[in-house]
Design a protein around this motif. Structure first.
Motif, PDB file in Angstrom:
ATOM      1  N   MET A 159       0.843  -1.187   0.000  1.00 37.76           N
ATOM      2  CA  MET A 159       0.000   0.000   0.000  1.00 37.76           C
ATOM      3  C   MET A 159       0.878   1.237   0.000  1.00 37.76           C
ATOM      4  N   LEU A 160       0.567   2.174  -0.909  1.00 34.02           N
ATOM      5  CA  LEU A 160       1.220   3.469  -0.955  1.00 34.02           C
ATOM      6  C   LEU A 160       0.158   4.550  -0.773  1.00 34.02           C
ATOM      7  N   VAL A 161       0.593   5.769  -0.480  1.00 34.05           N
ATOM      8  CA  VAL A 161      -0.350   6.871  -0.274  1.00 34.05           C
ATOM      9  C   VAL A 161      -0.186   7.876  -1.406  1.00 34.05           C
ATOM     10  N   GLY A 162      -1.285   8.152  -2.096  1.00 36.62           N
ATOM     11  CA  GLY A 162      -1.244   9.096  -3.201  1.00 36.62           C
ATOM     12  C   GLY A 162      -0.725   8.466  -4.480  1.00 36.62           C
ATOM     13  N   ASN A 163      -0.841   9.204  -5.586  1.00 37.69           N
ATOM     14  CA  ASN A 163      -0.485   8.678  -6.902  1.00 37.69           C
ATOM     15  C   ASN A 163       0.810   9.235  -7.473  1.00 37.69           C
ATOM     16  N   HIS A 164       1.329  10.307  -6.915  1.00 35.02           N
ATOM     17  CA  HIS A 164       2.519  10.932  -7.475  1.00 35.02           C
ATOM     18  C   HIS A 164       3.750  10.521  -6.686  1.00 35.02           C
ATOM     19  N   ARG A 165       4.746   9.965  -7.390  1.00 31.49           N
ATOM     20  CA  ARG A 165       5.998   9.574  -6.736  1.00 31.49           C
ATOM     21  C   ARG A 165       7.155   9.727  -7.712  1.00 31.49           C
ATOM     22  N   ALA A 166       8.335   9.537  -7.209  1.00 38.17           N
ATOM     23  CA  ALA A 166       9.533   9.732  -8.021  1.00 38.17           C
ATOM     24  C   ALA A 166       9.541   8.771  -9.207  1.00 38.17           C
ATOM     25  N   PRO A 167      10.068   9.215 -10.352  1.00 34.99           N
ATOM     26  CA  PRO A 167      10.163   8.321 -11.516  1.00 34.99           C
ATOM     27  C   PRO A 167      10.883   7.016 -11.201  1.00 34.99           C
ATOM     28  N   ALA A 168      11.901   7.084 -10.339  1.00 33.85           N
ATOM     29  CA  ALA A 168      12.630   5.864  -9.981  1.00 33.85           C
ATOM     30  C   ALA A 168      11.720   4.867  -9.268  1.00 33.85           C
ATOM     31  N   ALA A 169      10.812   5.377  -8.433  1.00 35.74           N
ATOM     32  CA  ALA A 169       9.874   4.494  -7.739  1.00 35.74           C
ATOM     33  C   ALA A 169       8.887   3.879  -8.725  1.00 35.74           C
ATOM     34  N   GLN A 170       8.386   4.683  -9.647  1.00 37.26           N
ATOM     35  CA  GLN A 170       7.460   4.177 -10.658  1.00 37.26           C
ATOM     36  C   GLN A 170       8.119   3.097 -11.503  1.00 37.26           C
ATOM     37  N   ASP A 171       9.370   3.343 -11.871  1.00 34.61           N
ATOM     38  CA  ASP A 171      10.110   2.375 -12.684  1.00 34.61           C
ATOM     39  C   ASP A 171      10.330   1.076 -11.916  1.00 34.61           C
ATOM     40  N   LEU A 172      10.632   1.190 -10.638  1.00 34.48           N
ATOM     41  CA  LEU A 172      10.864   0.020  -9.796  1.00 34.48           C
ATOM     42  C   LEU A 172       9.602  -0.829  -9.680  1.00 34.48           C
ATOM     43  N   LEU A 173       8.475  -0.176  -9.464  1.00 39.70           N
ATOM     44  CA  LEU A 173       7.203  -0.900  -9.353  1.00 39.70           C
ATOM     45  C   LEU A 173       6.844  -1.578 -10.670  1.00 39.70           C
TER      46      LEU A 173
END
Length: 312
Positions: free
Chosen positions: A100-114
């Motif tokens: 579970m994460l909070v909110g939809n906006h995060r660092a590009p590196a996090a998005q890439d990792l997921l």
């Protein structure tokens, strides 16, 4: 038998469980996860535990997960996108089945990792109707509309906002945008000198309110209940009567909000329902090997003593 197989007779199960208790045997979950490719563990990364509404939601998530045989790991990002990315990496390393994460906006590196790992995850406290990551939450912008409508209906035209810091916080940004858009709907505006941002802190909110009071608003919309409490204390210290001289609203509906004097007008966030739905979405997705679903929730307006018609 330790996995709850129906092939084991009840009397055999009872004797083995008694022996396990007597010997202090603890199953090797790591070995089981190698066989099943599941850890029966969920992760939750939240911005802070200083906000009671997050604690309430995570508590519900943990109870729901435990009820289905899952353990919850919790980490705090302190609204730091780089730290959140590192925490996501650590959760993956520990083999969580879902996150579970909070909110939809995060660092590009996090998005890439997921994306690269394919880790099942659900984003809470927000709702984006566009296809993508599963959301279990609400539209933070639209959630501010009832507060603005309520104040305008009470006769307020000079409205200020004391928001949470919007940097690295899409929920706070959306709430500011929601207030601004709804004021425009009513032919009003959120002037730049009537908008201040503060950390999630009663002290910071108290320090920021005098600058807003200098612009002579009749109402202040606060980004959450803790900020509202700081605003009320600052106003009272300055001899400003609430609600006669200044109306104040919050957001979250913390338990304290109903007990304050005067009691706080706010938006109720269904944090418990959100936590339970997130747990169900993640676990159902893990066990069914399907993408987790989204659920849209709707906060509701709670009118209390801090709002009324502006003093003449």
């Amino acid at each position: 038998m330790l996995n709850g197989s129906d092939l084991v007779r009840d009397d055999v199960r009872t004797r083995v469980e008694a022996a396990m208790t007597e010997l202090g045997y603890i199953p090797d979950v790591a070995a089981q996860s190698l066989a099943t490719r599941r850890s029966r563990t969920l992760g939750a990364i939240i911005p802070t535990l200083k906000n009671a509404i997050f604690a309430e939601g995570v508590n519900a998530l943990e109870e729901a997960a435990r009820g289905r045989g899952y353990t919850l790991l919790i980490a705090i990002s302190n609204y730091d996108p780089e730290l959140e990315t590192e925490l996501i990496r650590r959760m993956i390393e520990r083999g969580v089945d879902g996150l579970m994460l909070v909110g939809n906006h995060r660092a590009p590196a996090a998005q890439d990792l997921l994306k690269k790992t394919g880790l099942l995850h659900v984003c809470g406290w927000s709702f984006d109707p566009q296809p993508g990551t599963a959301n279990v939450g609400f539209d933070n912008g639209a959630a501010m509309h009832p507060l603005v409508d309520h104040l305008v209906e009470r006769g307020h035209r000079e409205i200020a906002m004391l928001a949470a810091n919007t940097q690295a916080n899409d929920r706070a940004r959306d709430r500011v945008a929601g207030v601004r858009a709804r004021l425009v709907h009513h032919g009003l505006e959120l002037r730049s000198d009537r908008l201040a941002e503060v950390a999630y802190s009663i002290r910071d909110a108290r320090a920021a309110l005098p600058r807003l009071l200098a612009t002579k608003p009749t109402a202040v919309i606060c980004g959450n209940d803790t900020i509202a409490l700081g605003a009320i204390l600052a106003a009272q210290s300055a001899g400003v009567r609430i609600p006669q001289d200044l109306a104040v609203t919050g957001f979250d509906n913390l338990t304290l909000s109903a007990e304050m004097s005067p009691a706080l007008t706010t938006m109720h966030v269904p944090a418990v329902e959100m936590g339970e739905l997130i747990a169900a979405a993640l676990i159902d997705a893990v066990e069914g090997e399907t993408p987790p679903p989204s659920h849209k929730l709707t906060p509701r307006l709670i009118v209390r003593e801090t709002t009324m018609e502006p003093a003449l």
